[in-house]
Design an enzyme around this catalytic site. Structure first.
Site, PDB file in Angstrom:
ATOM      1  CB  CYS A 180     -28.489  -1.179 -33.261  1.00 34.95           C
ATOM      2  SG  CYS A 180     -27.267  -2.301 -33.569  1.00 34.95           S
ATOM      3  CG  HIS A 236     -29.503  -5.939 -27.791  1.00 35.89           C
ATOM      4  ND1 HIS A 236     -29.156  -6.107 -29.299  1.00 35.89           N
ATOM      5  CD2 HIS A 236     -29.096  -6.932 -27.336  1.00 35.89           C
ATOM      6  CE1 HIS A 236     -28.435  -7.437 -29.443  1.00 35.89           C
ATOM      7  NE2 HIS A 236     -28.255  -7.811 -28.052  1.00 35.89           N
TER       8      HIS A 236
END
Length: 248
Positions: free
Chosen positions: A210, A142
């Site tokens: 991401c 993440h």
């Protein structure tokens, strides 16, 4: 003519719209505070815990290796040892990226399950190569929430070292390039990225996360190339040994 005294002012009327407005403002403040906790303070707390877990795992890996001995800087260790893949969710390596901070270290576990592995650190894409193996050692983490292990991935510059520690030894990669792709671009995980079916001749590492921040609209992809390796008995690479991060 006698003037009538002014009537005392009445109490202000409270409207339904006004009450709703106040409630919305209050709710907005709580949402803002929650996001501040989730996206900043919580990442600091969780990230610190992830680092401590990784340091403990580094000591565990180091304790299983023969005692480190001084070596000639020009020593060559030949082809890197490649371990078999671990069981799903099992941690098998540590990753050290000095660009992310002098004390940066996180565990790597098998799998990229967002509800399990990626809550505790970095995940290895099943089916991609292992550290030191010819092909593509691909990992994910993440950028925000759950400790945000790859929060600073966009800051990598050419030549930055990426170290991977396993029970067999230390593998050194150097960052080379970055790209942005759609989430469907799984070809970045091929042994030769973007070239399905092509036989690999190089050893690379691929970091994925991401993009942009707080969104999953794209993926940011960072590639590194293998430089060298040394067995656990040789101790940590010099850059990490100076920081006392290696555990051996």
């Amino acid at each position: 003519m006698t003037r009538r005294p002014d009537s005392p002012p009445g109490r202000p009327r409270i409207s339904v719209v006004g009450v709703i407005g106040e409630l919305l403002i209050t709710a907005g403040v709580f949402v803002f505070l929650f996001l501040g906790w989730q996206l900043w303070l919580n990442d600091i707390v969780v990230g610190s815990a992830q680092r401590e877990d990784a340091m403990a795992f580094s000591r565990e890996l180091g304790s299983a290796a023969p005692p480190a001995t001084p070596l000639d800087p020009d020593t060559e260790f030949g082809e890197p040892v490649v371990s078999p893949a671990s069981a799903e969710t099992v941690a098998f390596a540590n990753i050290y990226i000095p660009r992310f901070g002098d004390d940066y270290v996180r565990t790597i576990a098998e799998g990229v399950d967002a509800s399990n592995v990626l809550r505790s650190g970095v995940g290895h894409y099943p089916g991609t190569q292992m550290p030191g193996e010819v092909g593509n050692f691909a990992v994910a983490a993440h950028r925000t929430t759950y400790g945000a292990p790859f929060n600073r991935i966009a800051e990598l510059t050419v030549g930055d070292r990426i170290y991977v520690q396993t029970s067999d030894g230390w593998y050194t990669y150097a960052f080379r390039s970055m790209e942005y792709v759609l989430p469907t671009a799984i070809e970045v995980l091929e042994p030769v990225p973007h070239a399905p079916g092509m036989a690999a001749s190089e050893r690379i590492i691929t970091l994925t996360s991401c993009n942009p921040m707080l969104s999953a609209a794209e993926r940011i992809i960072a590639y590194g190339v293998f430089e060298d390796w040394q067995p656990a008995s040789a101790g940590a690479p010099e850059e990490l040994a100076e920081l006392n991060l290696g555990g051996t």
